[in-house]
Design a protein around this motif. Structure first.
Motif, mmCIF file in Angstrom:
data_model
loop_
_atom_site.group_PDB
_atom_site.id
_atom_site.type_symbol
_atom_site.label_atom_id
_atom_site.label_comp_id
_atom_site.label_asym_id
_atom_site.label_seq_id
_atom_site.Cartn_x
_atom_site.Cartn_y
_atom_site.Cartn_z
ATOM 1 N N TYR A 223 10.276 -2.733 -1.999
ATOM 2 C CA TYR A 223 9.776 -2.142 -0.762
ATOM 3 C C TYR A 223 8.306 -2.469 -0.538
ATOM 4 O O TYR A 223 7.889 -2.803 0.580
ATOM 5 N N LEU A 224 7.489 -2.355 -1.577
ATOM 6 C CA LEU A 224 6.065 -2.636 -1.419
ATOM 7 C C LEU A 224 5.836 -4.099 -1.037
ATOM 8 O O LEU A 224 4.926 -4.408 -0.253
ATOM 9 N N GLU A 225 6.652 -4.995 -1.551
ATOM 10 C CA GLU A 225 6.545 -6.404 -1.153
ATOM 11 C C GLU A 225 6.929 -6.579 0.311
ATOM 12 O O GLU A 225 6.278 -7.318 1.055
ATOM 13 N N TYR A 226 7.983 -5.898 0.739
ATOM 14 C CA TYR A 226 8.370 -5.936 2.157
ATOM 15 C C TYR A 226 7.252 -5.378 3.032
ATOM 16 O O TYR A 226 6.876 -5.968 4.050
ATOM 17 N N ALA A 227 6.714 -4.220 2.645
ATOM 18 C CA ALA A 227 5.678 -3.570 3.461
ATOM 19 C C ALA A 227 4.446 -4.452 3.603
ATOM 20 O O ALA A 227 3.752 -4.393 4.626
ATOM 21 N N GLY A 228 4.171 -5.276 2.602
ATOM 22 C CA GLY A 228 2.985 -6.120 2.661
ATOM 23 C C GLY A 228 3.181 -7.424 3.391
ATOM 24 O O GLY A 228 2.205 -8.121 3.688
ATOM 25 N N TYR B 261 10.946 2.307 6.501
ATOM 26 C CA TYR B 261 10.148 3.383 5.927
ATOM 27 C C TYR B 261 10.865 3.921 4.701
ATOM 28 O O TYR B 261 12.062 4.208 4.751
ATOM 29 N N GLY C 61 4.374 1.036 4.954
ATOM 30 C CA GLY C 61 3.368 0.023 5.187
ATOM 31 C C GLY C 61 2.640 0.260 6.492
ATOM 32 O O GLY C 61 2.984 1.154 7.275
ATOM 33 N N SER D 203 4.154 1.330 10.113
ATOM 34 C CA SER D 203 5.366 2.132 9.981
ATOM 35 C C SER D 203 5.039 3.579 10.345
ATOM 36 O O SER D 203 3.871 3.941 10.513
ATOM 37 N N ASN E 143 1.229 5.014 10.248
ATOM 38 C CA ASN E 143 0.463 4.605 9.077
ATOM 39 C C ASN E 143 -0.500 3.479 9.457
ATOM 40 O O ASN E 143 -0.074 2.439 9.963
ATOM 41 N N GLU F 210 -2.441 2.017 7.220
ATOM 42 C CA GLU F 210 -2.394 1.125 6.066
ATOM 43 C C GLU F 210 -1.290 1.655 5.155
ATOM 44 O O GLU F 210 -0.716 2.704 5.428
ATOM 45 N N THR F 211 -0.980 0.909 4.119
ATOM 46 C CA THR F 211 0.085 1.360 3.227
ATOM 47 C C THR F 211 -0.251 2.751 2.697
ATOM 48 O O THR F 211 -1.336 2.979 2.158
#
Length: 526
Positions: free
Chosen positions: A195-200, A209, A257, A260, A357, A359-360
């Motif tokens: 998920y964090l890779e997707y959000a970035g 989300y 992210g 979102s 959001n 930022e993340t």
């Protein structure tokens, strides 16, 4: 000019499909199978551009991915689909088209990409009018009298910044500790690392989300690293007094992210909520119950809401209208703030709210029912619409939940039972609440609108709803009583093929482009 790139639509690249508006063409392509979409990409340069739309492929991924398979985003939703569901066809293209200097002029492809990549204007985040109060300077009794009972949003400082999570939940630390743990994201499961890779990397207009109600069961360490503030302690929460098996879902881990967030909604079951921000920054917008936000319309029975498809689109079209209300009287004035790391926002019962959001971000949110809301909650749970509107409990328990809640009131707050209002039960929740203002407790502000209007999003879960992402053409979809948040996910980003390019145009996307959702009420504060 004659030597410039040709318009592939005019050049006949779409054939008879050229008669269709682009939005309708994209909706039609959304009905195709993945194989048909891939084949369309070999028909012509023009059709390749439309059949490569990330809007279309994102909806296809979320629709076709089995519930027992983890979601893992690749460089685009088309590549994600091929990687997860057609691994033998990764990079597959049935025909190599000759290079073309043609272009496609399409608002339907441009605006999702623009909303997913454009910078946020400073004017959207600069104004703030929600009071900040140090938790050290206010007692629980003062909080109830000044904010909870009258229904006033407030930001509390000095709470989240003292949680162990505030020190331990940096993004890299979370990845190292919980990276392989799957969490709920947009109706599917993703590991935190994925998920964090997707959000970035995603440029989705309304990004997926992470909104998980079971985080404490998945990772008990997480639940041990934050404390419920005394203002919202279990002994002050009437829902916490219910038998465990029928207590509505009440807490969520939220990770999102940049860009979102949650579209406009009102929290479920006539509850209030708090949202503690551990990492990142969130822009919050809130509107009083009697003053719904511009661009958002609830149906007469309160079961559907019509709203723009993404937060960015709502801001672009309707934020100026919201800003024009800043000098209204207190009963109609919207509230705004950018909540920073270590701060906690209190969202009163019945207030419309949306969160973006910047930022993340990482947050914990919980819904609760204070004694001052007892009559409102009882009226909601006992309404004729309870089986459709009550959320966060198994469907078979919804009709009888009011009986358990009545028993809690009998023991803890019997005066609320003495002032029950049968008409709301007989006519249904929405009509009952709209027809007459409830009797108020001393010092309580009367809200003529229902404490539980509707709301839904694709990217959310509270028992937040978990609907599939909408297509860009207005549609109606049924939601389940999973995470309200559905988080609201809307598909995003049209992408150009290697053989043709998408050219932006200046035409404005119509404000009538909306998403209509029918669902059970499952929203919390995201």
């Amino acid at each position: 000019l004659l030597d410039g790139p040709s318009d592939l639509r005019i050049a006949g690249g779409l054939g008879v499909l050229a008669a269709l508006p682009d939005a309708v063409l994209l909706q039609l392509l959304g009905l195709c199978t993945a194989e048909a979409l891939l084949a369309c990409g070999a028909v012509s340069h023009a059709l390749r551009v439309f059949s490569a739309s990330d809007d279309v492929w994102r909806a296809k991924v979320l629709e076709d991915l089995p519930s027992n398979q983890l979601l893992e985003y690749r460089s685009s939703w088309r590549e994600t689909y091929l990687h997860l569901l057609r691994p033998h066809r990764r990079g597959w293209s049935p025909v190599s088209l000759a290079p073309s200097r043609g272009v496609i002029y399409s608002d339907a492809l441009f605006w999702p990409w623009h909303c997913g990549t454009a910078s946020l204007p400073a004017a959207w985040t600069s104004f703030q009018n929600i009071l900040r109060v140090s938790a050290d300077d206010i007692s629980v009794a003062d909080f109830e009298a000044l904010y909870e009972r009258p229904g006033k949003p407030v930001i509390l400082t000095g709470i989240v910044s003292r949680w162990p999570a505030f020190e331990r939940w940096g993004l890299e630390a979370l990845r190292a500790r919980f990276g392989s743990t799957p969490f709920h994201v947009g109706g599917h499961e993703m590991t935190l690392t994925a998920y964090l890779e997707y959000a970035g990397s995603s440029v989705d207009e309304q990004p997926l989300y992470l909104f998980d109600r079971s985080f404490a069961e998945r990772e008990p360490e997480m639940a041990a690293e934050y404390d419920v503030p005394p203002f919202f302690a279990p002994e002050r929460d009437l829902f916490a007094q219910l038998p465990a098996e029928c207590r509505p879902d009440y807490r969520w881990l939220i990770v999102g992210g940049a860009r979102s967030g949650s579209l406009w909604h009102v929290d479920p079951n006539a509850s209030a909520a708090w949202n503690g921000l551990i990492r990142g920054r969130k822009k919050w917008l809130l509107c009083p119950p009697q003053s719904p936000p511009p661009g958002v319309r609830a149906s007469a029975d309160g079961t559907t809401i019509t709203s723009p498809l993404s937060l960015y689109e709502w801001f672009r079209i309707f934020y100026p209208a919201l800003a024009s209300r800043r000098h209204s009287d207190a009963a109609h004035r919207p509230r705004e703030a950018v909540v920073e790391e270590g701060e906690l926002l209190f969202v009163p019962r019945g207030w419309w709210h949306a969160a973006l959001n910047l930022e993340t971000s990482v947050a914990i949110t919980q819904n609760y029912a204070p004694a001052s809301s007892a009559r409102h909650v009882m009226r909601f749970l006992a309404s004729a619409d309870a089986t459709e509107l009550v959320s966060g409990v198994p469907a078979e328990m919804r009709a009888s939940l009011h009986l358990h809640f009545r028993e809690v009131l009998r023991k803890r707050f019997p005066e609320a039972l003495d002032r029950e209002e049968p008409p709301a039960h007989k006519r249904g929740l929405w009509k009952g609440l709209m027809s007459s203002a409830p009797e108020r407790d001393a010092g309580e502000v009367v809200h003529p609108h229902p404490s539980r209007t509707v709301v839904a999003a694709t990217n959310t879960s509270r028992t937040k709803i978990d609907a599939q992402p909408p297509t860009r053409v207005a549609s109606e979809m049924q939601a389940t009583s999973r995470p309200s948040e559905v988080p609201w996910t809307s598909p995003a980003a049209g992408s150009a093929s290697p053989a043709a390019s998408i050219v932006v145009t200046g035409a404005e996307r119509s404000s009538s482009l909306v998403q209509t959702c029918s669902f059970s009420f499952d929203f919390g504060s995201d």
